[in-house]
Design a protein around this motif. Sequence first.
Motif, short mmCIF file in Angstrom:
data_model
loop_
_atom_site.label_atom_id
_atom_site.label_comp_id
_atom_site.label_asym_id
_atom_site.label_seq_id
_atom_site.Cartn_x
_atom_site.Cartn_y
_atom_site.Cartn_z
N ALA A 1 0.83 -1.20 0.00
CA ALA A 1 0.00 0.00 0.00
C ALA A 1 0.87 1.26 0.00
CB ALA A 1 -0.94 0.00 1.21
N LEU A 2 1.92 1.26 0.82
CA LEU A 2 2.82 2.41 0.85
C LEU A 2 3.56 2.55 -0.48
CD1 LEU A 2 4.50 2.49 4.38
CD2 LEU A 2 2.58 3.83 3.52
N ASP A 3 3.99 1.44 -1.06
CA ASP A 3 4.67 1.50 -2.36
C ASP A 3 3.76 2.13 -3.40
OD1 ASP A 3 6.97 0.36 -1.35
OD2 ASP A 3 6.48 -1.67 -2.05
N TYR A 4 2.49 1.75 -3.37
CA TYR A 4 1.54 2.32 -4.32
C TYR A 4 1.40 3.83 -4.11
CZ TYR A 4 -2.89 3.74 -6.32
OH TYR A 4 -3.86 4.44 -6.99
N LEU A 5 1.22 4.25 -2.87
CA LEU A 5 1.04 5.67 -2.60
C LEU A 5 2.27 6.48 -3.04
CD1 LEU A 5 -0.66 5.62 0.93
CD2 LEU A 5 -1.72 6.18 -1.27
N TYR A 6 3.44 5.97 -2.76
CA TYR A 6 4.66 6.71 -3.10
C TYR A 6 4.97 6.65 -4.60
CZ TYR A 6 5.75 7.82 1.71
OH TYR A 6 5.72 8.34 2.99
N SER A 7 4.20 5.88 -5.35
CA SER A 7 4.36 5.90 -6.81
C SER A 7 3.62 7.07 -7.44
CB SER A 7 3.83 4.60 -7.42
OG SER A 7 2.40 4.55 -7.39
N LEU A 8 2.77 7.76 -6.67
CA LEU A 8 1.98 8.89 -7.18
C LEU A 8 2.80 10.17 -7.17
CD1 LEU A 8 -1.31 8.06 -5.24
CD2 LEU A 8 -0.82 7.56 -7.64
N ILE A 9 2.34 11.17 -7.88
CA ILE A 9 3.00 12.48 -7.91
C ILE A 9 3.04 13.03 -6.50
CG2 ILE A 9 2.91 14.83 -8.82
CD1 ILE A 9 1.15 13.64 -11.12
N ASN A 10 4.24 13.34 -5.99
CA ASN A 10 4.38 13.73 -4.59
C ASN A 10 5.04 15.09 -4.50
OD1 ASN A 10 4.78 13.99 -1.86
ND2 ASN A 10 5.60 11.93 -1.57
N TYR A 11 4.24 16.12 -4.22
CA TYR A 11 4.77 17.48 -4.13
C TYR A 11 5.48 17.74 -2.80
CZ TYR A 11 2.26 18.75 -8.40
OH TYR A 11 1.82 18.83 -9.69
N GLU A 12 5.46 16.79 -1.87
CA GLU A 12 6.28 16.93 -0.68
C GLU A 12 7.73 16.61 -1.00
OE1 GLU A 12 4.91 14.87 2.76
OE2 GLU A 12 2.97 15.88 2.79
N VAL A 13 7.95 15.77 -2.01
CA VAL A 13 9.31 15.43 -2.43
C VAL A 13 9.82 16.43 -3.45
CG1 VAL A 13 10.73 13.66 -3.56
CG2 VAL A 13 8.95 12.99 -1.93
N GLN A 14 8.99 16.74 -4.45
CA GLN A 14 9.36 17.70 -5.48
C GLN A 14 8.26 18.75 -5.57
OE1 GLN A 14 12.27 17.79 -7.44
NE2 GLN A 14 11.42 19.82 -7.87
N ARG A 15 8.53 19.95 -5.05
CA ARG A 15 7.52 20.99 -5.01
C ARG A 15 7.07 21.38 -6.41
NH1 ARG A 15 5.15 20.77 -0.23
NH2 ARG A 15 6.32 21.65 1.49
N PRO A 16 5.76 21.71 -6.58
CA PRO A 16 5.32 22.21 -7.88
C PRO A 16 5.95 23.55 -8.18
CG PRO A 16 3.62 22.56 -6.22
CD PRO A 16 4.70 21.73 -5.58
N GLU A 17 6.08 23.87 -9.47
CA GLU A 17 6.69 25.14 -9.84
C GLU A 17 5.77 26.32 -9.55
OE1 GLU A 17 8.10 25.08 -13.82
OE2 GLU A 17 9.45 23.39 -13.50
N ARG A 18 4.46 26.07 -9.60
CA ARG A 18 3.50 27.16 -9.35
C ARG A 18 2.37 26.64 -8.48
NH1 ARG A 18 0.71 28.62 -13.95
NH2 ARG A 18 1.28 26.64 -14.87
N TYR A 19 1.83 27.52 -7.63
CA TYR A 19 0.67 27.22 -6.81
C TYR A 19 -0.52 27.89 -7.49
CZ TYR A 19 -1.95 26.40 -2.45
OH TYR A 19 -2.85 25.97 -1.50
#
Length: 461
Positions: A8-26
């Motif tokens: 379950a954790l592996d699946y969740l961490y396969s998704l786009i994660n803005y805590e790891v890589q912040r989006p360029e724009r809010y």
Amino acid sequence: MALSYSDALDYLYSLINYEVQRPERYAPEVVSLERPRALLAALGNPQERYPCLHLTGTKGKGSVSAMCASVLSAAGLRVGLYSSPHLQDFRERIRLNDALIAPELLASLVERVQPYVARLAGLTWFEVVTAIAFMAFAEVSVDVAVIEVGLGGRLDATNILRAPLTTTVTSLSYDHTHLLGNTLPQIAFEKAGIFKRGVPAISAPQPLEALAVLERIAAERNAPLIVVGRDVPFEVGQGDEFGQTFRLMEGAWRGEYWTPLLGAHQALNGAVALATLEQAHKAGLPISRQAIHSGLAQVNWAGRLEVVRRAPYLLLDSAHNAASAERLRDSLQSLFLNSTERRLILIFGAFSDKDVSGMFRALLPLADQLILMQPISPRAFSTDQLAELALQAGYTGTLHSCPSAQEALARAEQLAAPSDVICATGSLSVVGELRSVLGLKPGRAAYLDERAVQLRQNRLV
């Protein structure tokens, strides 16, 4: 075959994660409410099956959320708490009466949500985790949920809440400026995005330019705005290395209260929590004065000026912007560095999108030894980069480069005399990694196991 917790954790961490890589724009085209709204609608809108308190802010929102949840639990209610990020264990994000969500429940909820995620393009990690938290609270039939915003407020996935009992904005300062704006009015605009029509809005004392924005948006939405300090007078009481007192000066709950969270800023957080709970009480939640005393005394919130060892002191604090570093500096000076015999050995690590120069201005003048570490994250500054920033800030003391948490702690313990103070700060990741090295239980603050704290709790519970 049922999905395992690790899968379950592996699946969740396969998704786009803005805590790891912040989006360029809010912006709505990047960070959107439409995706989480569609997902939760497909799931039957579980977040509408129980009342919620919704909280945002730059500093203190986690502490205020934990205080609110603890008081509500002491009142005999079944309480969900959703917060982020976690320190050591993903399950810290979703708590049920302060217990971390069971691995089996989390895995089953992930399995249930997967088909819906597959049909909705672009859903992010936080959007899916937020939906799972809302599902979890419905699954166990909570009486109330305390929901902390992840980032900002206006476009945060938690802002699909349509009619919370209360909305709260804790202290505002500069953080995530590349996303939320580089002025306090811009940041206040994003935070006030959680205000709802007719729903009481509670605010910590704010700089005038930020408060003006909150007042304008509250008025536009016909949301009564209660400002702590102005509408809810309070006084900071005595504080020591075991806890902090504060006093409400007016109202049905006037009187003195105590929390094991350290520092004068926790008096402010306590007042904001009680102002929030007062409005929730008016909306129908049963909260007694005894529940307030008991809940504040038993609040469990690790990594906030957390004393995990004594002689020498070992403190873990999650300060990660200039304003929180200034609060940490003030607390260190008043509670721990009040003897000329005590030296400060500072362990520091930070992410590259943080105001390290501002944090160094606050903390380096206190430090006798500086140990630099690199949190395990692609967003983290290297120790070489931090060393350069420390020198630019005018630091002339001894500097040590110890990239891993284990190395940093070992070096600090070698350097420290029994009368000294070791303080680790700069990032929640620094705190979480050191808690794991120390073998501390995820989701349980070290002070809960101290006899001196327990004696004070027993007088109030």
